[in-house]
Design a protein around this motif. Structure first.
Motif, PDB file in Angstrom:
ATOM      1  N   TYR A  38       0.841  -1.205   0.000  1.00 19.08           N
ATOM      2  CA  TYR A  38       0.000   0.000   0.000  1.00 19.08           C
ATOM      3  C   TYR A  38       0.873   1.251   0.000  1.00 19.08           C
ATOM      4  CZ  TYR A  38      -3.884   3.075   1.557  1.00 19.08           C
ATOM      5  OH  TYR A  38      -4.835   4.066   1.670  1.00 19.08           O
ATOM      6  N   GLU A  70     -11.633   3.650  -2.380  1.00 15.22           N
ATOM      7  CA  GLU A  70     -12.065   2.505  -1.589  1.00 15.22           C
ATOM      8  C   GLU A  70     -13.530   2.179  -1.874  1.00 15.22           C
ATOM      9  OE1 GLU A  70     -10.261   5.061  -0.282  1.00 15.22           O
ATOM     10  OE2 GLU A  70      -8.413   3.916  -0.182  1.00 15.22           O
ATOM     11  N   GLN A  88     -13.661   0.702  11.085  1.00 17.07           N
ATOM     12  CA  GLN A  88     -14.266   1.603  10.101  1.00 17.07           C
ATOM     13  C   GLN A  88     -14.530   0.914   8.760  1.00 17.07           C
ATOM     14  OE1 GLN A  88     -11.299   4.725  10.390  1.00 17.07           O
ATOM     15  NE2 GLN A  88     -12.774   6.091  11.398  1.00 17.07           N
ATOM     16  N   GLY A 148     -21.622   3.403  -1.149  1.00 17.56           N
ATOM     17  CA  GLY A 148     -20.744   4.538  -1.432  1.00 17.56           C
ATOM     18  C   GLY A 148     -19.400   4.132  -1.998  1.00 17.56           C
ATOM     19  N   LEU A 149     -18.661   5.170  -2.355  1.00 12.00           N
ATOM     20  CA  LEU A 149     -17.299   5.017  -2.839  1.00 12.00           C
ATOM     21  C   LEU A 149     -16.479   5.941  -1.948  1.00 12.00           C
ATOM     22  CD1 LEU A 149     -16.488   3.422  -5.425  1.00 12.00           C
ATOM     23  CD2 LEU A 149     -16.512   5.586  -6.636  1.00 12.00           C
ATOM     24  N   GLU A 150     -15.416   5.440  -1.308  1.00 15.96           N
ATOM     25  CA  GLU A 150     -14.663   6.270  -0.388  1.00 15.96           C
ATOM     26  C   GLU A 150     -13.384   6.765  -1.047  1.00 15.96           C
ATOM     27  OE1 GLU A 150     -16.079   3.342   0.550  1.00 15.96           O
ATOM     28  OE2 GLU A 150     -17.669   4.309   1.686  1.00 15.96           O
ATOM     29  N   THR A 151     -13.061   8.031  -0.802  1.00 18.14           N
ATOM     30  CA  THR A 151     -11.848   8.598  -1.365  1.00 18.14           C
ATOM     31  C   THR A 151     -11.400   9.738  -0.473  1.00 18.14           C
ATOM     32  OG1 THR A 151     -10.951   9.822  -3.269  1.00 18.14           O
ATOM     33  CG2 THR A 151     -13.296  10.016  -2.899  1.00 18.14           C
ATOM     34  N   SER A 152     -10.098   9.960  -0.407  1.00 17.21           N
ATOM     35  CA  SER A 152      -9.631  11.080   0.400  1.00 17.21           C
ATOM     36  C   SER A 152     -10.163  12.378  -0.175  1.00 17.21           C
ATOM     37  CB  SER A 152      -8.106  11.107   0.420  1.00 17.21           C
ATOM     38  OG  SER A 152      -7.624  10.016   1.154  1.00 17.21           O
ATOM     39  N   GLN A 205      -8.470   3.754  10.636  1.00 18.12           N
ATOM     40  CA  GLN A 205      -8.331   3.287   9.244  1.00 18.12           C
ATOM     41  C   GLN A 205      -8.534   4.408   8.227  1.00 18.12           C
ATOM     42  OE1 GLN A 205     -11.174   0.043   9.511  1.00 18.12           O
ATOM     43  NE2 GLN A 205      -9.524  -1.468   9.378  1.00 18.12           N
ATOM     44  N   LEU A 206      -9.522   5.269   8.468  1.00 23.56           N
ATOM     45  CA  LEU A 206      -9.735   6.350   7.513  1.00 23.56           C
ATOM     46  C   LEU A 206      -8.580   7.351   7.570  1.00 23.56           C
ATOM     47  CD1 LEU A 206     -13.596   7.051   7.710  1.00 23.56           C
ATOM     48  CD2 LEU A 206     -12.327   5.531   6.181  1.00 23.56           C
ATOM     49  N   ALA A 214      -5.502   6.555   8.138  1.00 26.02           N
ATOM     50  CA  ALA A 214      -4.402   5.933   7.389  1.00 26.02           C
ATOM     51  C   ALA A 214      -4.616   6.102   5.885  1.00 26.02           C
ATOM     52  CB  ALA A 214      -4.293   4.452   7.755  1.00 26.02           C
ATOM     53  N   ILE A 215      -5.861   5.987   5.451  1.00 26.38           N
ATOM     54  CA  ILE A 215      -6.172   6.179   4.029  1.00 26.38           C
ATOM     55  C   ILE A 215      -5.865   7.615   3.617  1.00 26.38           C
ATOM     56  CG2 ILE A 215      -8.144   6.400   2.428  1.00 26.38           C
ATOM     57  CD1 ILE A 215      -9.311   3.863   3.807  1.00 26.38           C
ATOM     58  N   HIS A 272      -2.074   8.153   3.491  1.00 26.95           N
ATOM     59  CA  HIS A 272      -1.488   7.479   2.334  1.00 26.95           C
ATOM     60  C   HIS A 272      -1.738   8.257   1.046  1.00 26.95           C
ATOM     61  CE1 HIS A 272      -1.978   4.902  -1.230  1.00 26.95           C
ATOM     62  NE2 HIS A 272      -0.787   4.478  -0.863  1.00 26.95           N
ATOM     63  N   ASP A 273      -2.988   8.676   0.869  1.00 27.36           N
ATOM     64  CA  ASP A 273      -3.358   9.268  -0.418  1.00 27.36           C
ATOM     65  C   ASP A 273      -2.657  10.603  -0.664  1.00 27.36           C
ATOM     66  OD1 ASP A 273      -4.908   7.135  -1.065  1.00 27.36           O
ATOM     67  OD2 ASP A 273      -6.814   8.053  -0.506  1.00 27.36           O
ATOM     68  N   ALA A 327       0.325  11.118  -3.455  1.00 23.67           N
ATOM     69  CA  ALA A 327       0.179  12.094  -4.541  1.00 23.67           C
ATOM     70  C   ALA A 327       1.453  12.922  -4.667  1.00 23.67           C
ATOM     71  CB  ALA A 327      -1.018  13.002  -4.281  1.00 23.67           C
ATOM     72  N   ARG A 361     -15.237  12.723   8.267  1.00 24.21           N
ATOM     73  CA  ARG A 361     -15.871  12.114   7.089  1.00 24.21           C
ATOM     74  C   ARG A 361     -16.849  13.110   6.480  1.00 24.21           C
ATOM     75  NH1 ARG A 361     -17.005   8.672  11.172  1.00 24.21           N
ATOM     76  NH2 ARG A 361     -19.282   8.844  11.037  1.00 24.21           N
ATOM     77  N   LEU A 384     -15.964  10.681 -10.825  1.00 25.31           N
ATOM     78  CA  LEU A 384     -16.468  10.686  -9.459  1.00 25.31           C
ATOM     79  C   LEU A 384     -15.329  10.997  -8.511  1.00 25.31           C
ATOM     80  CD1 LEU A 384     -18.925   7.683  -8.906  1.00 25.31           C
ATOM     81  CD2 LEU A 384     -19.359  10.073  -8.396  1.00 25.31           C
ATOM     82  N   GLN A 414      -8.142  11.196 -11.275  1.00 29.23           N
ATOM     83  CA  GLN A 414      -7.667   9.847 -11.602  1.00 29.23           C
ATOM     84  C   GLN A 414      -6.852   9.872 -12.900  1.00 29.23           C
ATOM     85  OE1 GLN A 414     -11.466   7.831 -11.427  1.00 29.23           O
ATOM     86  NE2 GLN A 414     -11.668   8.492  -9.307  1.00 29.23           N
TER      87      GLN A 414
END
Lengths: 371, 371
Positions: free
Chosen positions: A90, A98, A128, B96-100, B128-129, B131-132, B135-136, B140, B157, B354, B359
């Protein structure tokens, strides 16, 4: 024709020597000897399909071929990783998107979205990502009551590397999902299923495998059928003998793609593999990517064309959504050809978007393309 | 022309009475009186832009207009919700779709993706969120060193409801991000910035607001500039006087859309609002959706066309990516017109997908459309 909700017809598999009493389609006269025992009890079926699978949240990331080869990943496959490997991988990829995933879970979410009565059994942790998974499958319309683990590994994650050719390569950390065992099984839910659906990936966990076999006994004893998706060529390699035995003795409907069915019978060609599987289960639905799919039942063969609904973006979930469309039709007593077309259409939609859960309306799509 | 990496030119704002020594573009002759004090120190600038904002993970969900009105949500706005409200709302929406996300974070991720040297300051929880999110933004290419909170509320969120007209309506649970305070500020990072970028949403938290003002002092004292995005018409309503004072006394570059700039000056028309803001800051970049944008500096006015790069899918992140493109050009000494085009192009990309993190490759897009 098919009654979308609350259809009361039982889905009792016909013993090979007696014609099925239902009114239409392939269920009237099974043309192959059924390996099923006659139903012991005949519970009322309140669900079309119940699936058991790994409860996974996907992390979709764009990658190129060089990244795959640098990390020793085989394109199109699923590799199992431990938490450390998952974290390391990752850290080396770009920003992600996600979304809830898991092969059987994608299928059940798709069936629910189509209007089918769907339930899912799989194990998350109370974290989560577990909350996201539970929300998404329930809000798609499927029942999901498996209690979240209060301790132990975190909810399963799958890093999905999408290459510019739209192929996906997966690295899965099974986390909490690997701990699914017979004690987690809601047998009442299983008894209510006309079809019990299993992903082959469960075979990577002994507990999950035993849980599935227990569930298969229950669903058959209560007059239901068993469907299996082989999941992945490498997964078949790891468990070939066990899968062969399963198909021969316990599976009514088998889903496999070309590499999986070839791997299962160590066949050199799709045709040779198809010859091998014919007659070993009630129905085999074999998907062939851009060649569409082939549905085999007894001596019958239906060649189903693919649906091209837009540019190919990401093949994640293609097989899962094929199974969703197919089983939605199957549990409504549709012809095998129409089941195949329903599968092909749903798969055709999901490959035009990122991620394995359709963002478009599947019922609208069916209305447009299949009347 | 612009040197993409390691360009050594200082970005010292010119006092109004001395011509700027830099080589090109709008920085040579500021045509408006600069409100900046002369630089006290002149730290080496190793980062183009450092942003401070709410560190948020977005949950993108499709919804229709009826859902918005049933829940009293104003289309296109951002509403703050507490955790209970957030959970209740989440339970009532589809998959849903999760993204930073996070407004300033999206901008900094975009700048980094373009090749700019970017840093972000914002607070997540160690969950966890969180960490996401970490990371994102790091993957980048942006620096992100703010320590994750070890206790207290979970990572912020934002539930983003995307309607069929591609508008987005946001419900934000600020969670851990609201606790950002001056103690969390990495002033060394701030000192390294040529431009400090702020999202107006920070004004909804007293601690975050104080943190930003402290950072603004530091960046100006070390010869940098301050940029502000007004974020949301309702947010401007909540903090109008404070924002007016800020624009007059502390902001070099202002980003606002039509409703925000009208709200700031309680103006009846875009033209009236533009007249009001002219001269109050060095540059005002005002976005107008399908009408493109207008960049004002002193007596100069640049009308920038929109870029249409495909079907409109989701406007989430449009303003954030406009700011990304603009500031990327600005910190490279590009003309204001080209800065506007860079912003317009990046915004034009993000609305075709989205979610708020591009992307597609922004550098490829710039090479194709702006040479």
């Amino acid at each position: 024709m098919a009654n979308r909700r609350g259809h009361g017809h039982g889905f009792t598999p016909a013993p090979s020597d007696s014609p099925h009493p239902a009114e239409s389609g392939h269920r009237i006269e099974p043309v192959i000897p059924s390996p099923l025992p006659p139903p012991v009890t005949s519970s009322p079926k309140t669900l079309d399909v119940v699936g058991i699978g790994n409860a996974i949240v996907d992390v979709l990331v764009q990658a190129d071929d060089a990244f795959l080869s640098d990390h020793g990943l085989s394109k199109g496959s699923m590799a199992l990783v431990d938490e450390q490997q998952a974290d390391r991988l990752y850290a080396s990829v770009g920003p992600g998107l996600e979304t809830s995933g898991g092969s059987a879970a994608n299928t059940l979410a798709g069936i629910a979205q189509l209007g089918g009565r769907a339930g899912f059994i799989g194990r998350v942790r109370n974290d989560q990502l577990g909350a996201i998974f539970a929300h998404d499958i329930r809000s798609a319309g499927a029942r999901f009551d498996t209690p979240a683990a209060e301790s132990g590994p975190s909810t399963a994650r799958c890093l999905i590397l999408v290459t510019p050719d739209a192929q996906r390569t997966m690295c899965t950390y099974l986390g909490a999902s690997v701990g699914l065992d017979p004690a987690d099984l809601d047998l009442d839910l299983v008894r209510q299923a006309e079809v019990l659906y299993l992903e082959g990936y469960l075979w990577d966990s002994e507990e999950a495998k035993r849980a599935f076999l227990a569930a298969a006994e229950v669903v058959r004893a209560s007059g239901g059928q068993v469907a299996l998706s082989l999941s992945d060529g490498f997964c078949v390699d790891r468990h070939r003998a066990s899968f062969q035995e399963l198909v021969d003795g316990h599976v009514d409907v088998l889903f496999a793609n070309e590499s999986e069915i070839c791997s299962l019978y160590e066949a050199d060609s799709f045709e040779a593999a198809a010859d091998q599987v014919r007659g070993r289960c009630r129905v085999a639905a074999l998907t062939r990517s851009e060649l569409g799919s082939v549905v085999l039942s007894g001596e019958e063969t239906f060649v189903i064309p693919p649906y091209r609904l837009g540019a190919l973006v990401d093949t994640t979930g293609a097989g899962d959504l094929y199974a969703a469309g197919f089983l939605y039709g199957y549990t409504r007593g549709e012809s095998l050809e129409r089941c195949g077309r329903l599968g092909s259409l749903c798969a055709g939609q999901v490959v035009t978007q990122l991620g394995p859960r359709p963002q478009a309306s599947l019922p609208d799509l069916v209305a447009t393309h299949l009347g």
